[in-house]
Design a protein around this motif. Sequence first.
Motif, PDB file in Angstrom:
ATOM      1  N   PHE A 144     -16.776  56.991 -46.123  1.00 25.05           N
ATOM      2  CA  PHE A 144     -17.427  56.810 -44.828  1.00 25.05           C
ATOM      3  C   PHE A 144     -16.531  57.243 -43.680  1.00 25.05           C
ATOM      4  CE2 PHE A 144     -19.157  53.452 -47.584  1.00 25.05           C
ATOM      5  CZ  PHE A 144     -20.492  53.805 -47.565  1.00 25.05           C
ATOM      6  N   ASP A 145     -17.169  57.684 -42.611  1.00 19.02           N
ATOM      7  CA  ASP A 145     -16.508  57.855 -41.321  1.00 19.02           C
ATOM      8  C   ASP A 145     -17.420  57.216 -40.280  1.00 19.02           C
ATOM      9  OD1 ASP A 145     -18.564  59.688 -40.746  1.00 19.02           O
ATOM     10  OD2 ASP A 145     -17.277  61.433 -40.934  1.00 19.02           O
ATOM     11  N   GLU A 146     -17.149  57.418 -39.016  1.00 14.54           N
ATOM     12  CA  GLU A 146     -17.914  56.746 -37.968  1.00 14.54           C
ATOM     13  C   GLU A 146     -19.369  57.210 -37.876  1.00 14.54           C
ATOM     14  OE1 GLU A 146     -15.804  60.244 -36.378  1.00 14.54           O
ATOM     15  OE2 GLU A 146     -15.041  58.426 -37.299  1.00 14.54           O
ATOM     16  N   LYS A 147     -19.734  58.290 -38.561  1.00 13.92           N
ATOM     17  CA  LYS A 147     -21.104  58.796 -38.524  1.00 13.92           C
ATOM     18  C   LYS A 147     -21.900  58.434 -39.777  1.00 13.92           C
ATOM     19  CE  LYS A 147     -19.634  62.652 -35.738  1.00 13.92           C
ATOM     20  NZ  LYS A 147     -19.115  63.995 -35.837  1.00 13.92           N
ATOM     21  N   GLY A 148     -21.224  57.911 -40.804  1.00 13.81           N
ATOM     22  CA  GLY A 148     -21.909  57.570 -42.047  1.00 13.81           C
ATOM     23  C   GLY A 148     -21.143  58.083 -43.248  1.00 13.81           C
ATOM     24  N   ILE A 149     -21.853  58.665 -44.200  1.00  8.85           N
ATOM     25  CA  ILE A 149     -21.229  59.185 -45.414  1.00  8.85           C
ATOM     26  C   ILE A 149     -20.565  60.520 -45.084  1.00  8.85           C
ATOM     27  CG2 ILE A 149     -21.632  60.031 -47.768  1.00  8.85           C
ATOM     28  CD1 ILE A 149     -24.109  58.165 -47.819  1.00  8.85           C
TER      29      ILE A 149
END
Length: 162
Positions: A144-149
């Motif tokens: 994950f990152d701040e935008k999702g997968i």
Amino acid sequence: MKYLTQVMALTALFCSTASLAEFQLNGPVQLTLGDGSQQQTEFGFAFLQHEGSYQFQLGPHNMAVDEVPKRYTLALMLNKDQLVWARDFSKAPLSGFHWQIGKHQLKLFKQKLQPARPGDFVLLIDDLRYHFVEGRPAQIHFHFDEKGISEIEVEAMLQPKR
């Protein structure tokens, strides 16, 4: 000076990873149970602000967190009856599933393979094909990152040569 302090505070707020990080990925899953019956469930991911703190949702579970978790791992275990256990989806063994999570599609199904593979299962992740390895549980890592997968990585499965 007061104006400068306010601008710096707002800049820090908007540049903070945690303040920018929010996502919600619904995840409808169509399960095919070992007896051939179909079952619909939901298994999504979310990282949302709630009452001043952040919550990470993993399927039906919610937990308070300080930042976006690094990853989640879905384990798939091939049993002696040549069915798959995906404990996070179902307490019953499966002969397949179709999971739409965000922009990704994961499909597990049986197909007669040449040469034969354990369970004759195929796992498709966004059109990439994988097969089980005898005696090893498969692991699907969702990063994950701040935008999702940000990435899906598969461990302990073979990817056939093209």
